[in-house]
Every structure is written in C-alpha cells, then in structure tokens.
Enzyme design. Structure first.
Site, short mmCIF file in Angstrom:
data_model
loop_
_atom_site.label_atom_id
_atom_site.label_comp_id
_atom_site.label_asym_id
_atom_site.label_seq_id
_atom_site.Cartn_x
_atom_site.Cartn_y
_atom_site.Cartn_z
N TYR A 181 27.46 40.63 44.00
CA TYR A 181 27.70 42.35 44.16
C TYR A 181 26.16 42.91 43.67
O TYR A 181 27.08 42.72 42.52
CB TYR A 181 28.94 42.03 44.74
CG TYR A 181 29.71 41.63 45.68
CD1 TYR A 181 30.58 42.00 46.59
CD2 TYR A 181 30.65 40.44 44.99
CE1 TYR A 181 30.94 41.07 47.48
CE2 TYR A 181 31.34 39.63 46.31
CZ TYR A 181 31.50 40.09 47.16
OH TYR A 181 32.42 39.25 48.09
N ASP A 208 40.64 51.17 45.10
CA ASP A 208 39.18 52.01 45.31
C ASP A 208 39.04 53.39 45.31
O ASP A 208 40.30 53.50 45.44
CB ASP A 208 37.89 50.75 46.69
CG ASP A 208 38.82 51.50 47.55
OD1 ASP A 208 39.61 52.35 48.19
OD2 ASP A 208 38.93 50.04 48.16
N ARG A 239 36.99 45.35 43.66
CA ARG A 239 37.98 45.87 43.40
C ARG A 239 39.05 45.72 42.46
O ARG A 239 39.87 46.61 41.42
CB ARG A 239 39.22 46.49 44.56
CG ARG A 239 38.34 47.22 46.06
CD ARG A 239 39.47 47.33 46.88
NE ARG A 239 39.14 45.94 47.88
CZ ARG A 239 40.78 45.51 48.23
NH1 ARG A 239 41.91 46.72 47.87
NH2 ARG A 239 40.85 44.87 48.61
N ASP A 267 34.98 44.13 52.94
CA ASP A 267 35.74 45.48 52.77
C ASP A 267 35.13 46.74 53.87
O ASP A 267 33.98 46.78 53.91
CB ASP A 267 36.25 45.93 51.36
CG ASP A 267 37.88 45.80 51.06
OD1 ASP A 267 38.30 44.56 51.40
OD2 ASP A 267 37.54 45.85 49.59
#
Length: 289
Positions: A67, A81, A173, A39
């Site tokens: 992540y 988000d 997310r 993203d």
C-alpha cells in the site's frame, strides 16, 4: 462462459462488493468474487475472479499486499480514518525524524487490535454492525507482519505518505492510529492506494470503464495467479485421467514442492503438492467438468 481473473483499479467510493456487482452485470456471469477487501475510500489493485476462477479466491486472499498510505497526525476518529467522526484533536509537535523513528518500531511481527469498523466477526456479529449501533466490544490483538515500511514525502506538517508491504489481515487504518498513539498526538488514515495484491501490480490493473469497453478480452488466465510455482505437464493419458479423477500420480524424480499441473494439450488442471519421491497430490482442481 467467462472464466479468469481481472485486476481492477478500484475507484474511490466503491465497496469491493460494488465492483463485483458491476462486473456481474458487464460480463453477465453470476460467479464473481474478489481477493481481498478494500475500504470504500481506498483505491488500487483489486483482484476479481470470474466464473470457474472463483475457486482460486482463497489463494489470493492469503498473500502479501502493498500500500501507499497517507497518515494525518493530530486527529483521532472512530473509524481510524478521516471518513469517521472526530473524537479528538491534538497539537502536533512531531517532525519527520520523529515519524521515521516511530515507523521503525512497527516493522516485523506485530500485534494489532482490529478496528470496530471492520468485518471481523465476534460471536457471529460483524464488528462494523455493532459499531453502527454505538456498541464497542473487547477485541483480542491479532498477529500480523509488516515486511517493509518506508516513509515517503511529507505533504504538510501533519500529513505524511508511507509505503507498507504487509501480511494478510493487516489494517493500515489501525497502523496509522497506532503510529499516532506512539507519537502522542493521535493519527488517522487520510488516503490509501493498494499497489500490489496476489502478486499483481497497478501496472497490470484496468478500470471498470476499460472493462465496459473491452469485456472478456481483459480476463487473465487463472494460472497467472500461480506463476511463482514451477509447471509440470502430465506424461500420459492415464496420468491425466487420474488427475482429472482427483487421484495422485507418480512423477519419479520430482523435487518436493508445489506445482502448476497441465494436461497434455496445455490445459491448466490443478495446483499440486509433490512429496515422497515424486508423488503429486492435488491441492485444488481447476479444470472444467
């Protein structure tokens, strides 16, 4: 012509396709593709394939990814988000122990409903295109695997950092949103940095500024994507010719499995599967014409 893999540390505010477009301009090569979308708000490891190496993109997309993410409690947004429109705010009574307990429930095989702001297609339409027109459609839960999920530091009473090692198709997310729902106060992603993709880590990543200065010298060889597979070298000109023509070859005694196959002069030819007592059949060829 440039051929190989770049491990880019994607900057915030860029789409993955923005990065590819920039690289096309720097290297003057039209064939550029990435191995797994990040993203715009996210940073970190973005494997980019250049020239003939674009044939390997599919192998990068299917692997595990890691992540470091920021979870903000007390907030629900339409994008899941903090870049989205706030739909709801709630008081936060959960503490670190509560967050750790909630995380435990998301380890292993789980199911996620893809967010509306995603590139998933339903009836030929990308969900984010429908979301931008104010539409919401039913989405079926999809199976994903959370291999590791570790709570890191708390940055405030509402903001927590965690590390996640997960399968292809996992939405961090959505993980934040679902954690917020489990805790009863809502949750949204406020930061995201990919630390590993396709086996490559942040320690190996370069910036677009590095690429601008150093150019093709930063390209990694295509076979670096497959280093976890053992290597085999063809034994004769006849065998190499058969491989280059897409035909199977016999290497008696070869254990069943996947191999990197090289020509007699060290050229990376293909990824192959050995079975039936040593018969090697190409999975995908990577040699030039």
């Amino acid at each position: 012509m440039p051929n190989g893999i770049l491990i880019i540390d994607k900057p915030a505010g860029w789409t993955s396709m923005d990065v590819c477009a920039k690289i096309r301009g720097i290297l003057r090569e039209k064939r550029v593709g990435h191995g797994g979308t990040l993203d715009p708000m996210a940073t970190g490891v973005l494997p980019v394939f250049v020239g003939r190496a674009t044939r390997a993109v599919e192998f990068a997309e299917n692997g595990r990814k890691e992540y470091r993410a920021g979870l903000r409690l007390g907030l629900v947004t339409d994008t899941q988000d903090v870049t989205g429109t706030i739909l709801e705010t709630r008081p936060v009574t959960a503490d670190r122990e509560d967050v750790a307990s909630a995380l435990a429930g998301f380890r292993g095989d789980i199911r996620q409903i893809p967010p509306m702001y995603s590139a998933v297609k339903i009836q030929g339409k990308k969900l984010y295109e429908l979301a931008r027109r104010g539409k919401e459609v039913e989405r079926k839960p999809r199976p994903v695997t959370i291999h590791e999920l570790e709570l890191l530091e708390a940055e405030s009473e509402t903001d927590y950092q965690f590390r996640c090692l997960c399968s292809k198709g996992t939405y961090i997310r959505t993980l934040c949103h679902d954690l917020g729902q489990t805790l009863g106060c809502g949750g949204a992603l406020y930061s995201l940095r990919r630390t590993m993709a396709a086996g490559f880590t942040l320690a190996e990543a370069v910036t677009l500024e590095d690429l601008q200065e150093q150019g093709e010298s930063l390209l990694r060889p295509l076979d670096s994507l497959f280093v976890h597979y053992p290597a085999l070298t063809v034994r004769s000109p006849g065998q190499e010719k058969r491989v280059r023509c897409g035909n199977p070859i016999a290497l008696p005694g070869t254990t069943d499995g996947t191999y990197r196959v090289y020509g007699r002069e060290g050229d990376f030819l293909c990824l192959s599967r050995a079975e039936a007592g040593g018969t090697l059949t190409s999975i995908k060829n990577f040699f030039g014409a």
